[in-house]
Design a protein around this motif. Structure first.
Motif, PDB file in Angstrom:
ATOM      1  N   UNK A   1      10.116   0.463 -18.182  1.00 34.97           N
ATOM      2  CA  UNK A   1       9.366   0.930 -17.015  1.00 34.97           C
ATOM      3  C   UNK A   1       9.081   2.423 -17.145  1.00 34.97           C
ATOM      4  N   UNK A   2       7.877   2.817 -16.771  1.00 36.69           N
ATOM      5  CA  UNK A   2       7.499   4.230 -16.820  1.00 36.69           C
ATOM      6  C   UNK A   2       6.779   4.593 -15.529  1.00 36.69           C
ATOM      7  N   UNK A   3       6.855   5.868 -15.194  1.00 35.17           N
ATOM      8  CA  UNK A   3       6.121   6.400 -14.044  1.00 35.17           C
ATOM      9  C   UNK A   3       5.317   7.608 -14.505  1.00 35.17           C
ATOM     10  N   UNK A   4       4.462   8.129 -13.618  1.00 31.53           N
ATOM     11  CA  UNK A   4       3.630   9.286 -13.952  1.00 31.53           C
ATOM     12  C   UNK A   4       4.505  10.447 -14.397  1.00 31.53           C
ATOM     13  N   UNK A   5       4.129  11.076 -15.514  1.00 30.50           N
ATOM     14  CA  UNK A   5       4.863  12.214 -16.028  1.00 30.50           C
ATOM     15  C   UNK A   5       5.851  11.869 -17.114  1.00 30.50           C
ATOM     16  N   UNK A   6       6.162  10.586 -17.308  1.00 29.14           N
ATOM     17  CA  UNK A   6       7.090  10.205 -18.370  1.00 29.14           C
ATOM     18  C   UNK A   6       6.469  10.463 -19.744  1.00 29.14           C
ATOM     19  N   UNK A   7       7.307  10.821 -20.696  1.00 30.56           N
ATOM     20  CA  UNK A   7       6.850  11.039 -22.072  1.00 30.56           C
ATOM     21  C   UNK A   7       6.896   9.701 -22.798  1.00 30.56           C
ATOM     22  N   UNK A   8       5.735   9.260 -23.283  1.00 34.66           N
ATOM     23  CA  UNK A   8       5.692   7.972 -23.989  1.00 34.66           C
ATOM     24  C   UNK A   8       5.656   8.153 -25.506  1.00 34.66           C
ATOM     25  N   UNK A   9       5.414   9.378 -25.958  1.00 32.50           N
ATOM     26  CA  UNK A   9       5.354   9.621 -27.396  1.00 32.50           C
ATOM     27  C   UNK A   9       5.115  11.079 -27.686  1.00 32.50           C
TER      28      UNK A   9
ATOM     29  N   UNK B   1       1.980  12.320 -22.119  1.00 33.22           N
ATOM     30  CA  UNK B   1       2.511  11.970 -20.808  1.00 33.22           C
ATOM     31  C   UNK B   1       1.758  10.800 -20.171  1.00 33.22           C
ATOM     32  N   UNK B   2       2.475  10.040 -19.353  1.00 36.74           N
ATOM     33  CA  UNK B   2       1.818   9.026 -18.524  1.00 36.74           C
ATOM     34  C   UNK B   2       0.975   9.757 -17.480  1.00 36.74           C
ATOM     35  N   UNK B   3      -0.325   9.439 -17.359  1.00 34.87           N
ATOM     36  CA  UNK B   3      -1.189  10.162 -16.414  1.00 34.87           C
ATOM     37  C   UNK B   3      -0.728  10.008 -14.966  1.00 34.87           C
ATOM     38  N   UNK B   4      -1.202  10.893 -14.127  1.00 38.70           N
ATOM     39  CA  UNK B   4      -0.884  10.894 -12.698  1.00 38.70           C
ATOM     40  C   UNK B   4      -1.352   9.587 -12.059  1.00 38.70           C
ATOM     41  N   UNK B   5      -0.544   9.057 -11.148  1.00 40.78           N
ATOM     42  CA  UNK B   5      -0.809   7.828 -10.390  1.00 40.78           C
ATOM     43  C   UNK B   5      -0.824   6.579 -11.264  1.00 40.78           C
ATOM     44  N   UNK B   6      -0.167   6.643 -12.415  1.00 43.31           N
ATOM     45  CA  UNK B   6      -0.019   5.465 -13.270  1.00 43.31           C
ATOM     46  C   UNK B   6       1.467   5.150 -13.401  1.00 43.31           C
ATOM     47  N   UNK B   7       1.841   3.917 -13.152  1.00 43.09           N
ATOM     48  CA  UNK B   7       3.225   3.492 -13.357  1.00 43.09           C
ATOM     49  C   UNK B   7       3.242   1.984 -13.601  1.00 43.09           C
ATOM     50  N   UNK B   8       4.317   1.527 -14.197  1.00 46.56           N
ATOM     51  CA  UNK B   8       4.423   0.106 -14.510  1.00 46.56           C
ATOM     52  C   UNK B   8       5.347  -0.117 -15.694  1.00 46.56           C
ATOM     53  N   UNK B   9       5.061  -1.171 -16.442  1.00 43.38           N
ATOM     54  CA  UNK B   9       5.885  -1.550 -17.587  1.00 43.38           C
ATOM     55  C   UNK B   9       5.061  -1.438 -18.863  1.00 43.38           C
ATOM     56  N   UNK B  10       5.681  -0.919 -19.915  1.00 44.55           N
ATOM     57  CA  UNK B  10       4.993  -0.808 -21.203  1.00 44.55           C
ATOM     58  C   UNK B  10       4.766  -2.217 -21.760  1.00 44.55           C
ATOM     59  N   UNK B  11       3.501  -2.599 -21.854  1.00 46.91           N
ATOM     60  CA  UNK B  11       3.170  -3.910 -22.409  1.00 46.91           C
ATOM     61  C   UNK B  11       2.940  -3.826 -23.906  1.00 46.91           C
TER      62      UNK B  11
END
Length: 592
Positions: free
Chosen positions: A129-137, A150-160
């Motif tokens: 699970x990630x939310x806005x601001x999380x580092x994905x790579x 970073x995960x863009x603002x107002x984006x959250x969910x599960x890495x598919x």
């Protein structure tokens, strides 16, 4: 998408009609060449557009197209080492594509290189699970800098889906699915409107010192990481040199340098010198952690107004990665002049000296975007933006509106003095008029981390300099012989603080920057000299004997600034010799 026609042209300001559904801050393409402009005012279907390019050749009746998007910057790998104009047009790329030394009007070139391949290394896994601001790579942007995606603002969910390998900015590197099954493709770059501050979790009071390597700043008028500072001063007082020194030696991860309306030769010096300067922190080029926004006085005035926002948005982006960033604006006076010109053409009610009545709020909006923050994201990442703005008041008159409105919002005032610069005392920061509202917290920080009463040393030094200023008035009236012997010692010690501690040579390989440890040792040695000198006078020594007997000692104290950082034990040895040499002065005086 709205389309209208030009009705009137007033320099960089264009009026057009036919825009019933447009919005303030929308970007438009103006005229046959598609010049870039921004809607800044609306009355029914008539809009006022400030054009960021030269408007010669435009005529009533030509088309205007509303893009429906706000003025934005592209953020992603490739920002560092770049030089942009006020609206993020890459200057090197313009030269390459247009084969012209001037910006070709209407040309569209991407701010970042979308053909370059970057090696993307994921830091999250499928199902996480990630939310806005999380580092994905991460991407290794330069030899020493890790660019965090970073995960863009107002984006959250599960890495598919998450990828690893070499990709361009146009490639999808991850897919995030929300709770309703909606999927969002993530790339390595994103856009952000420049006049909207990037969000964060919380902002805290800055208390950690931003070390600049400049003794007069770090010791007397410090700035904290996430703090704000202004450098007002007349032409030739050294504003640009001070900012360049801070850019080079400040302990920050990223530098954003905004040349806003200054002369082309000053900006040329920055552009030519920064790539050649060695970064003291990494040993690489200083440009490897620098972004330059160049919008000089001969470039379109409206783009000058936008350059400040472009710079602060880029700074916030690196802050959100968890980095410490400093942004230099040289100078906010030229930016304010751009506001004044656009306000005048809109026929708005003027404020002081013709500046718009909202000048203060615009300055506050800019400096408010600095700060020490806890960033968005599921971790406890912290970052900071420290804003340092040069102010160029006409004739050095700091009572003018730009300086006064700036001082209402910044916490540090480094007042440059033309008389000091004429005496070749640099940095020409006046120690009697300057101030820092961070001094209390930072002195407490040094007291705790250095194990000394640093605040007491600084306060005592400032008292000596203030007393010197008072005594100099007496000397000019009735001469130095009228002073008591203790007052004459005060003049000697204050002079040592001025010349041997506060004065610094920006072009000396050793003296150009001073570490925290060396700074403390230097000031401690000078104050030890004062303590021993006053004790010697209590035991019967005369001023003349003291001055004559310590001539060599004071010379060696004056050369402390040239002692390399790896030989600081020499300063310790010098301090240890002061009591012994003072005993010799006392004994020789008694023998006579």
């Amino acid at each position: 998408m709205n389309t209208g026609i030009i009705t009137q042209i007033s320099g960089p300001l264009v009026f057009a009609k036919g825009f019933e559904n447009a919005s303030i801050q929308n970007i438009c393409r103006v005229g046959e060449q598609g010049l870039i402009g921004e809607i800044i005012e609306m009355h029914d279907d008539i809009v006022s557009i400030q054009v960021y390019e030269e408007t010669s050749g435009l005529a009533p009746g030509q088309p205007v197209r509303d893009t429906g998007q706000a003025l934005s910057v592209e953020l992603g790998p490739g920002l560092l080492s770049q030089m942009f104009d006020g609206i993020q047009r890459p200057l090197d790329k313009y030269l390459e594509v247009t084969d012209s030394n001037y910006i070709v009007r209407g040309a569209e070139i991407s701010p970042l290189d979308h053909d370059k391949v970057w090696n993307f290394k994921p830091t999250v896994e499928v199902g996480q699970s990630v939310i806005a601001g999380d580092i994905i790579g991460t991407v290794q942007e330069t030899a020493y800098f890790e660019h965090r995606i970073l995960v863009p603002y107002q984006v959250e969910g599960t890495i598919k889906e998450i990828k690893s390998g070499d990709y361009t900015l146009d490639d999808v590197v991850a897919i995030v699915a929300d709770g309703e099954g909606n999927e969002r493709e993530l790339k390595m770059s994103q856009h952000w409107p420049v006049k909207q501050g990037r969000p964060f979790k919380s902002k805290t009071t800055p208390k950690t010192p931003l070390r600049t390597g400049q003794r007069v700043i770090d010791a007397f008028f410090p700035i904290a990481k996430g703090g704000t500072a202004a450098i007002p001063g007349p032409f030739g007082a050294g504003k640009t040199v001070v900012q360049n020194q801070i850019a080079k030696f400040a302990d920050v991860d990223v530098v954003v340098y905004v040349g806003c309306g200054e002369r082309g030769n000053e900006m040329t010096e920055v552009i030519n010198s920064f790539p050649e300067l060695e970064d003291p922190a990494t040993g690489g080029s200083l440009m490897d952690r620098t972004v330059v926004i160049a919008n000089t006085s001969n470039m379109p005035v409206a783009a000058r107004e936008a350059s400040i926002y472009t710079g602060i948005t880029i700074a916030e982006y690196f802050r959100d990665m968890g980095y410490s960033v400093s942004i230099m604006a040289d100078s906010t006076s030229r930016w304010a002049e751009a506001l004044r010109e656009m306000s005048g053409r809109l026929e708005e009610m003027p404020g002081d000296e013709g500046y718009p009545a909202y000048l203060g709020s615009r300055l506050a909006d800019y400096y408010e975007r600095a700060g020490y923050v806890q960033t968005l994201g599921s971790d406890d990442r912290e970052g900071s933006v420290s804003a340092i703005g040069a102010v160029s008041p006409a004739g050095g008159d700091t009572s003018e509106p730009v300086t006064q409105n700036t001082l209402r919002v910044v916490k540090v005032y480094w007042g440059l003095d033309s008389s000091l610069s004429q005496q070749r005392h640099f940095p020409a920061i006046n120690w009697l008029s300057s101030y820092s509202l961070y001094s209390g917290d930072i002195e407490e920080y040094y007291d705790n981390h250095l194990g000394i009463d640093w605040g007491k040393m600084i306060r005592h030094s400032k008292v000596l300099l203030q007393e010197e200023d008072r005594l100099q008035d007496i000397v000019q009236l009735v001469g130095a012989d009228s002073l008591s012997e203790t007052d004459r010692v005060t003049l000697v010690v204050a002079g040592m603080i001025r010349r041997d501690f506060l004065q610094q040579n920006a072009y000396h390989p050793v003296d150009e920057a001073t570490s925290e440890e060396k700074m403390v040792k230097m000031l401690d040695t000078i104050l030890t000299f004062e303590e021993e000198a006053r004790e010697a006078m209590k035991l019967g020594s005369y001023y003349d004997e003291l001055v004559e007997g310590t001539e060599d000692l004071r010379y060696r104290i004056a050369r402390m600034k040239e002692i390399p950082e790896d030989q600081l034990d020499e300063i310790d040895q010098l301090k240890a010799r002061i009591p012994e040499e003072m005993k010799n002065v006392i004994q020789e005086g008694g023998a006579q």
